[in-house]
Scaffold this motif. Structure first.
Motif, PDB file in Angstrom:
ATOM      1  N   ARG A   1      -7.033  20.901  -8.475  1.00  0.00           N
ATOM      2  CA  ARG A   1      -8.293  21.297  -8.973  1.00  0.00           C
ATOM      3  C   ARG A   1      -8.389  22.082  -9.765  1.00  0.00           C
ATOM      4  O   ARG A   1      -7.823  22.943 -10.557  1.00  0.00           O
TER       5      ARG A   1
ATOM      6  N   LYS B   1     -14.513  23.896 -11.001  1.00  0.00           N
ATOM      7  CA  LYS B   1     -15.247  25.503 -10.975  1.00  0.00           C
ATOM      8  C   LYS B   1     -17.006  25.539 -10.523  1.00  0.00           C
ATOM      9  O   LYS B   1     -16.956  25.090 -11.321  1.00  0.00           O
TER      10      LYS B   1
ATOM     11  N   ALA C   1     -10.763  33.136  -2.684  1.00  0.00           N
ATOM     12  CA  ALA C   1     -11.552  31.829  -2.592  1.00  0.00           C
ATOM     13  C   ALA C   1     -10.698  30.728  -1.130  1.00  0.00           C
ATOM     14  O   ALA C   1     -11.650  29.624  -1.439  1.00  0.00           O
ATOM     15  N   ASP C   2      -9.858  30.682  -0.707  1.00  0.00           N
ATOM     16  CA  ASP C   2      -9.439  30.215  -0.150  1.00  0.00           C
ATOM     17  C   ASP C   2     -10.510  30.543   1.703  1.00  0.00           C
ATOM     18  O   ASP C   2     -11.259  30.259   2.306  1.00  0.00           O
TER      19      ASP C   2
ATOM     20  N   ILE D   1     -14.087  31.729   0.854  1.00  0.00           N
ATOM     21  CA  ILE D   1     -14.754  30.623   0.562  1.00  0.00           C
ATOM     22  C   ILE D   1     -14.934  29.253   0.528  1.00  0.00           C
ATOM     23  O   ILE D   1     -15.664  28.708   0.562  1.00  0.00           O
ATOM     24  N   ARG D   2     -13.589  28.433   0.596  1.00  0.00           N
ATOM     25  CA  ARG D   2     -13.302  27.369   0.988  1.00  0.00           C
ATOM     26  C   ARG D   2     -13.519  26.859   2.067  1.00  0.00           C
ATOM     27  O   ARG D   2     -14.403  25.657   3.031  1.00  0.00           O
ATOM     28  N   LYS D   3     -12.372  27.669   2.959  1.00  0.00           N
ATOM     29  CA  LYS D   3     -13.477  27.110   4.822  1.00  0.00           C
ATOM     30  C   LYS D   3     -13.878  27.553   4.753  1.00  0.00           C
ATOM     31  O   LYS D   3     -14.725  26.651   5.672  1.00  0.00           O
TER      32      LYS D   3
ATOM     33  N   VAL E   1     -17.388  26.708   3.611  1.00  0.00           N
ATOM     34  CA  VAL E   1     -18.194  26.322   3.038  1.00  0.00           C
ATOM     35  C   VAL E   1     -17.584  24.626   3.164  1.00  0.00           C
ATOM     36  O   VAL E   1     -18.200  23.333   3.935  1.00  0.00           O
ATOM     37  N   LEU E   2     -16.518  24.123   3.082  1.00  0.00           N
ATOM     38  CA  LEU E   2     -15.929  22.736   3.293  1.00  0.00           C
ATOM     39  C   LEU E   2     -14.988  22.502   4.384  1.00  0.00           C
ATOM     40  O   LEU E   2     -15.498  21.716   5.395  1.00  0.00           O
ATOM     41  N   GLU E   3     -15.047  23.405   5.901  1.00  0.00           N
ATOM     42  CA  GLU E   3     -14.804  23.628   7.050  1.00  0.00           C
ATOM     43  C   GLU E   3     -15.351  23.938   8.065  1.00  0.00           C
ATOM     44  O   GLU E   3     -15.426  25.060   8.688  1.00  0.00           O
TER      45      GLU E   3
END
Length: 136
Positions: A18, A21, A46-47, A49-51, A53-55
């Motif tokens: 990664r 940013k 971060a996890d 937000i990542r989950k 948005v992406l999942e």
């Protein structure tokens, strides 16, 4: 020995690194919401937000405390009914040996068994709900 350096830290990633940013600003309420999710879920910001948005298809919110509390409560009731069933069975056996067994004991025993089966069903439903929320 002088030529070898001692490796410190974890090894460098070859793929999936990664290195991009994105900076995002949040309002105070939005930030507090993320912080409360962080505490509730036990994940890093971060996890989360990542989950989110992406999942998109996976449910993010999993209130483990309430599910575990309900499982704990059901387990406690399950233990109580199991104890009642054992006491009634023992009492019925004693009365049966003395040839004075009453139909009332069978009725009470049946009620406790029914209550026990409902609690087992409820416990299974809670476990399935927890597994669905976890994404399994």
């Amino acid at each position: 020995m002088e030529g070898k350096k001692k490796q410190v830290g974890r090894p460098h990633l070859k793929s999936g690194k990664r290195n991009r940013k994105i900076s995002v600003r949040f309002s105070e309420e939005e930030f507090n919401s993320i912080v409360s999710l962080e505490k509730l879920l036990g994940l890093k910001r971060a996890d989360i937000i990542r989950k989110r948005v992406l999942e998109v298809n996976l449910p993010l919110i999993f209130d483990g405390r309430s599910v575990l509390a309900s499982i704990d409560q059901i387990g406690l009731e399950l233990s109580r009914t199991g104890n009642n069933i054992n006491q009634l069975a023992r009492y019925a056996n004693i009365l049966n040996k003395q040839r004075i067994l009453s139909p009332v004991i069978f009725t009470r025993y049946s009620k406790e068994l029914y209550k026990h089966s409902l609690l087992v069903k409820s416990l299974n439903m809670e476990i399935r709900r927890m597994l669905r929320l976890m994404g399994s």
